[in-house]
Each structure stands twice: as C-alpha cells, then as structure tokens.
Design a protein around this motif. Sequence first.
Motif, PDB file in Angstrom:
ATOM      1  N   ARG A  75      13.273  64.736  39.494  1.00 58.85           N
ATOM      2  CA  ARG A  75      13.421  66.172  39.223  1.00 58.85           C
ATOM      3  C   ARG A  75      14.135  66.944  40.325  1.00 58.85           C
ATOM      4  O   ARG A  75      14.439  68.114  40.175  1.00 58.85           O
TER       5      ARG A  75
ATOM      6  N   VAL B  63      20.231  66.624  39.350  1.00 63.46           N
ATOM      7  CA  VAL B  63      20.759  67.041  38.051  1.00 63.46           C
ATOM      8  C   VAL B  63      21.772  66.008  37.581  1.00 63.46           C
ATOM      9  O   VAL B  63      22.321  65.251  38.379  1.00 63.46           O
TER      10      VAL B  63
ATOM     11  N   THR C  19      27.032  66.484  32.455  1.00 65.79           N
ATOM     12  CA  THR C  19      27.479  65.916  31.181  1.00 65.79           C
ATOM     13  C   THR C  19      28.612  66.765  30.611  1.00 65.79           C
ATOM     14  O   THR C  19      28.661  67.977  30.836  1.00 65.79           O
TER      15      THR C  19
ATOM     16  N   THR D   9      27.929  70.608  31.506  1.00 65.26           N
ATOM     17  CA  THR D   9      26.604  71.210  31.695  1.00 65.26           C
ATOM     18  C   THR D   9      25.850  70.439  32.771  1.00 65.26           C
ATOM     19  O   THR D   9      26.112  69.266  33.020  1.00 65.26           O
ATOM     20  N   ARG D  10      24.926  71.170  33.395  1.00 64.92           N
ATOM     21  CA  ARG D  10      23.982  70.540  34.326  1.00 64.92           C
ATOM     22  C   ARG D  10      22.664  70.401  33.565  1.00 64.92           C
ATOM     23  O   ARG D  10      22.193  71.361  32.972  1.00 64.92           O
ATOM     24  N   GLN D  11      22.098  69.199  33.631  1.00 66.44           N
ATOM     25  CA  GLN D  11      20.808  68.961  32.977  1.00 66.44           C
ATOM     26  C   GLN D  11      19.883  68.297  33.982  1.00 66.44           C
ATOM     27  O   GLN D  11      20.345  67.602  34.889  1.00 66.44           O
ATOM     28  N   PRO D  12      18.587  68.483  33.812  1.00 69.96           N
ATOM     29  CA  PRO D  12      17.656  67.826  34.744  1.00 69.96           C
ATOM     30  C   PRO D  12      17.787  66.300  34.658  1.00 69.96           C
ATOM     31  O   PRO D  12      18.005  65.746  33.576  1.00 69.96           O
ATOM     32  N   HIS D  13      17.673  65.651  35.793  1.00 70.60           N
ATOM     33  CA  HIS D  13      17.696  64.184  35.843  1.00 70.60           C
ATOM     34  C   HIS D  13      16.432  63.684  35.141  1.00 70.60           C
ATOM     35  O   HIS D  13      15.348  64.237  35.324  1.00 70.60           O
TER      36      HIS D  13
END
Length: 168
Positions: A110, A113, A116, A102-106
């Motif tokens: 911002r 990404v 994970t 998955t890509r998640q916000p850093h």
Amino acid sequence: MDVKSPGAATAEARPAPGGAGAAIGEQRGDIREQLRMLTLKQQRFERYLSRRLQVDPAGLAVMDHLVHVGPTTPTDLARRLDASTAATTLVIDRLVAGGHATRQPHPTDRRKVIITPAGDWEATAYEHVAPLIQGVTAATEALAPEERATVAAFLQRIADVYDEAIKA
C-alpha cells in the motif's frame, strides 16, 4: 545526422569506378542510406504519433512500455526506461493530468502505486499505428522464407551494432 565511418574517404573504402568492388560499395552505401532514411522516417512517425495522441516523446515512451509490458510502478518504469525517478514522476504527472494514464493502489504494497494506461489508450493508439503494422506485415509476407531469414539476420546484426555502440 550524417556521420561518416572512420576511413570512409580512404581509397580502400571507395572502390574503383566500374569495377566489381564498385557494385559492392554501392550496395553498402545503398543499405546504409536506406537505414538512415528508415531511422528518419521512424523519428518522423514518432513525432506524428506524439502530436496525434497529444503526448510528448517521453510520455509516448512510458505509454508504449505500459501497453507492451503492462501496468507497473513508477520506480520500475524509471529503471526500465533508464531515467531518473524524478523525471519519470514528472512524465507520469503529465500523463495522468492529460487523461492518458491513471495511478492505482498497488495490490500488495500500500506504499506503492501502479501506473496503468487509460481505458481507451491502447485502442486510440492502435488506430494510428495499425497502418504501419499492417504495412510491415504485408512487406514481410511478400518475402520468400529465405529472404525473411536473411533480412532477420541482417536486422539482428544491426541491433547488435547499436548494443555495442551503447557499451562503448
């Protein structure tokens, strides 16, 4: 790939049959052959794992990194895996589309990404890798302490040979 070392066909590289040098030459050949076979088996296992997890080899390398090092940015992944950011992005796109990552916000930047592994990735991968880990652990534990030290030193020397070959 069966690559002969330079001078392998020379008389000095091949001890006379039946002499003390023959036994040493055979041992060297046996070790080289065992290393070659180990490399082939490792490659075969990686292909098996790729099929089972439905991830291409490049994706498997990314997932292995994410599991062992932790979530990271695409740029850091590219740098650590010695790949271009464009190629790494394509691999990540396939992993995300396949539900493997998955890509998640850093958390602090911002513009970035973090990639994970999917929640069940590590457990699923471990199911396939566990027999290998357990077998290597058992083989290691079966060695006497001095044998372990000898094998560890030898493997470190082989790893150093690979490092030197890459520098060349």
